[in-house]
Write a protein that holds these residues in place. Structure first.
Motif, short mmCIF file in Angstrom:
data_model
loop_
_atom_site.label_atom_id
_atom_site.label_comp_id
_atom_site.label_asym_id
_atom_site.label_seq_id
_atom_site.Cartn_x
_atom_site.Cartn_y
_atom_site.Cartn_z
N ILE A 1 -3.09 5.99 -1.23
CA ILE A 1 -3.56 7.03 -0.31
C ILE A 1 -2.83 8.30 -0.70
O ILE A 1 -1.68 8.22 -1.14
CB ILE A 1 -3.18 6.62 1.14
CG1 ILE A 1 -4.01 5.41 1.57
CG2 ILE A 1 -3.30 7.75 2.12
CD1 ILE A 1 -3.51 4.76 2.85
N ILE B 1 -14.53 9.74 -0.94
CA ILE B 1 -13.28 9.24 -0.34
C ILE B 1 -13.19 9.73 1.11
O ILE B 1 -13.35 10.93 1.36
CB ILE B 1 -12.05 9.75 -1.13
CG1 ILE B 1 -12.18 9.40 -2.62
CG2 ILE B 1 -10.76 9.20 -0.54
CD1 ILE B 1 -11.07 9.98 -3.49
N ARG C 1 -3.58 -0.40 -3.11
CA ARG C 1 -4.22 0.71 -2.40
C ARG C 1 -3.34 1.95 -2.43
O ARG C 1 -2.17 1.90 -2.04
CB ARG C 1 -4.49 0.30 -0.96
CG ARG C 1 -5.27 1.34 -0.20
CD ARG C 1 -5.39 0.95 1.26
NE ARG C 1 -6.68 0.38 1.54
CZ ARG C 1 -7.00 -0.13 2.73
NH1 ARG C 1 -6.12 -0.17 3.70
NH2 ARG C 1 -8.21 -0.62 2.94
N ASP D 1 -5.54 -2.96 -8.09
CA ASP D 1 -5.67 -3.61 -6.78
C ASP D 1 -4.76 -3.03 -5.70
O ASP D 1 -4.89 -3.38 -4.53
CB ASP D 1 -5.36 -5.11 -6.91
CG ASP D 1 -6.40 -5.80 -7.80
OD1 ASP D 1 -7.50 -5.23 -7.93
OD2 ASP D 1 -6.08 -6.86 -8.37
N GLU E 1 -11.33 10.36 -7.13
CA GLU E 1 -12.33 9.29 -7.00
C GLU E 1 -12.21 8.32 -8.17
O GLU E 1 -12.23 7.11 -8.01
CB GLU E 1 -13.74 9.89 -6.94
CG GLU E 1 -14.00 10.60 -5.62
CD GLU E 1 -15.32 11.34 -5.59
OE1 GLU E 1 -16.17 11.16 -6.47
OE2 GLU E 1 -15.49 12.15 -4.64
N GLU F 1 0.87 -1.18 0.00
CA GLU F 1 0.00 0.00 0.00
C GLU F 1 0.90 1.22 0.00
O GLU F 1 1.94 1.22 0.67
CB GLU F 1 -0.89 0.01 1.24
CG GLU F 1 -1.78 -1.20 1.32
CD GLU F 1 -2.60 -1.25 2.60
OE1 GLU F 1 -3.39 -2.18 2.74
OE2 GLU F 1 -2.43 -0.36 3.46
N TRP G 1 -6.49 0.90 9.63
CA TRP G 1 -5.68 1.20 8.45
C TRP G 1 -4.21 0.81 8.61
O TRP G 1 -3.38 1.20 7.79
CB TRP G 1 -5.80 2.70 8.11
CG TRP G 1 -7.16 3.05 7.63
CD1 TRP G 1 -8.25 3.34 8.41
CD2 TRP G 1 -7.62 3.10 6.27
NE1 TRP G 1 -9.35 3.57 7.61
CE2 TRP G 1 -8.99 3.45 6.30
CE3 TRP G 1 -7.00 2.91 5.03
CZ2 TRP G 1 -9.75 3.60 5.14
CZ3 TRP G 1 -7.76 3.08 3.88
CH2 TRP G 1 -9.11 3.40 3.94
N ARG H 1 -1.23 4.79 -10.98
CA ARG H 1 -2.36 3.85 -11.03
C ARG H 1 -2.25 2.93 -12.26
O ARG H 1 -2.43 1.71 -12.15
CB ARG H 1 -3.69 4.64 -11.03
CG ARG H 1 -4.91 3.81 -11.21
CD ARG H 1 -5.04 2.70 -10.16
NE ARG H 1 -5.66 3.15 -8.93
CZ ARG H 1 -5.44 2.57 -7.75
NH1 ARG H 1 -4.60 1.56 -7.62
NH2 ARG H 1 -6.04 3.01 -6.66
N ALA I 1 -7.89 5.72 -1.93
CA ALA I 1 -8.60 5.15 -0.78
C ALA I 1 -8.80 6.14 0.35
O ALA I 1 -9.74 6.00 1.15
CB ALA I 1 -7.84 3.92 -0.28
N LEU I 2 -7.89 7.09 0.47
CA LEU I 2 -7.95 8.06 1.58
C LEU I 2 -7.30 9.36 1.12
O LEU I 2 -6.28 9.31 0.42
CB LEU I 2 -7.07 7.58 2.74
CG LEU I 2 -7.58 6.69 3.85
CD1 LEU I 2 -6.46 6.47 4.86
CD2 LEU I 2 -8.77 7.31 4.56
N GLY J 1 -9.58 5.83 -7.88
CA GLY J 1 -9.73 4.85 -6.79
C GLY J 1 -8.83 5.14 -5.60
O GLY J 1 -8.40 4.21 -4.90
N LYS K 1 1.43 5.61 0.04
CA LYS K 1 0.92 6.97 0.29
C LYS K 1 1.71 7.90 -0.61
O LYS K 1 2.94 7.90 -0.58
CB LYS K 1 1.13 7.28 1.76
CG LYS K 1 1.08 8.73 2.17
CD LYS K 1 0.79 8.82 3.66
CE LYS K 1 1.43 10.01 4.31
NZ LYS K 1 1.04 10.17 5.72
#
Ligand code: MUC
Ligand code: MG
Length: 377
Positions: free
Chosen positions: A196, A244, A194, A192, A216, A165, A324, A186, A221-222, A219, A167
């Motif tokens: 942030i 989000i 994640r 798939d 959005e 994941e 998280w 992306r 996530a935060l 995708g 950030k």
């Protein structure tokens, strides 16, 4: 062994180079500034703690210089001769000696937990209620601003099963360039993984309204702290206009601030950090307050070494919920950690240390090497 009165507290400024430049909306670093705290007890045991900063007094108002001065001039005298195990009473003494100055107080309290844990041969987590988890997921931050380099870096982390994941630090580029950077990541990482984003307060409300639909679509996530920390009404308005969830970071340091942003509906996830709460006990209370408001928890960092990260792990491991996971990648962004055996990162998780206290042993050679030399700035 039982005499746990505090004999001395010493604070040392360290400069630890990072493996690459790390950019945020309001600062950029090529080395981390830490203050290492050593608390010596009458029983001969030494406990260690660490205060982390980011680019001097930029991310927050404390700098390594102010932290060292506050500890040596105000916090150490307030705790002299006190029983290290009286954690709450010691926190009250520190609060009377200095308002705010959270990084300084948290570093001292971390060292007290370390010293008492070593004395009693118990991990700090046992003194905080005991572990409910012994491994914690760990996010990696992409922050060079060069999306080609960032894609390579992320792929390498996935390949090594260290992080799955990510950030992405935003706000230091033009907004549309940030969106293109995210599109590139992306497309390269697939749907798939994640993602942030952390804007570190750089956007206006109007910019959020313009850009959030693109986030959005990608995708995300935060979204962490998109608007200035003091603009609670604006944060609440943008929170209500996106699918989000917003992650509250700089907008809430104290638990009173946390209750206030929570009742303002500024976000639905909270980033827990010692640099904001000012101590392990208060950090644990922050988690309780967030949960009472229905806010999910995110284990935040300020690029700590294994010492500061271990203090966070001690608390995070005891929380009933940590939806998280954490972002304590700090030890991995340093060229060299400060300890003999750094935190273990494996299969996308950090192992919560199980040794006494914080479970970390200083590498004195590295500390000597990184200690700021007298006369240097
Ligand atoms: C922040 O604002 O979250 C944590 C990770 C990172 O890259 O920056 C820090 C501070
Ligand atoms: Mg943040």
């Amino acid at each position: 062994m039982r005499d746990m009165r505090i004999r001395s507290i010493v604070a040392t400024i360290l400069e630890a180079p990072t493996i690459r430049r790390h950019k945020l909306s309001n600062t950029e670093i090529a080395h981390q500034g830490f203050v290492l705290v050593r608390v010596l007890l009458e029983n001969g045991v030494t406990g260690i703690g660490e205060a982390s900063t980011l680019g001097g007094p930029r991310w927050a108002e404390e700098s390594v210089e102010s932290i060292q001065a506050v500890i040596e001039k105000y916090l150490a005298p307030a705790l002299a001769d006190q029983n290290a195990m009286m954690f709450e009473a010691n926190a009250v003494r520190m609060s009377k000696a200095a308002t705010r100055n959270f990084a300084a107080k948290a570093a001292v309290e971390s060292a007290l937990f370390d010293a008492v844990g070593r004395t009693l041969d118990l991990p700090a987590s046992a003194l905080l209620g005991g572990q409910v988890r012994d491994r914690i997921g760990v996010i990696w931050a992409l922050a060079s601003g060069d999306s080609g380099q960032e894609l390579e870096e992320a792929r390498e982390k996935l390949r090594l099963r260290q992080h799955k994941e990510f950030k992405i630090k935003l706000g230091f580029n033009a907004p549309d360039a940030d969106v293109r950077r995210l599109q590139h990541l992306r497309a390269g990482l697939g749907d798939d993984v994640r993602l942030i984003v952390d804007v570190n307060q750089a956007w206006t409300e109007a910019l959020c309204l313009r850009l959030f639909p693109a986030l959005e679509e990608l995708g995300v996530a935060l979204i962490e702290q998109p608007v200035p920390a003091s603009q609670r009404d604006a944060m609440a308005r943008v929170a209500s206009r996106t699918r989000i969830p917003l992650l509250i970071d700089e907008a809430a340091f104290t638990n009173t601030e946390l209750a206030s942003v929570a009742s303002h509906a500024c976000g639905s996830v909270y980033s827990l950090k010692l640099v904001k709460s000012g101590g392990l006990l208060e950090l644990k209370r922050a988690a309780g307050i967030a949960q009472a408001f229905g806010i999910e928890l995110y284990g935040g960092c300020l690029l700590e070494s294994s010492i500061g990260a271990a203090a966070h792990m001690a608390v995070f491991s005891t929380l009933p919920k940590l939806e998280w996971g954490s972002e304590h990648f700090g030890p991995r962004i340093l060229v060299d950690d400060l300890v003999a055996a750094p935190l273990v990162f494996e299969d996308f998780e950090i192992h919560v240390p199980s040794g006494p206290g914080l479970g970390m042993i200083l590498d004195e050679d590295k500390v000597r090497f990184m200690a700021r030399k007298a006369g240097s700035k």
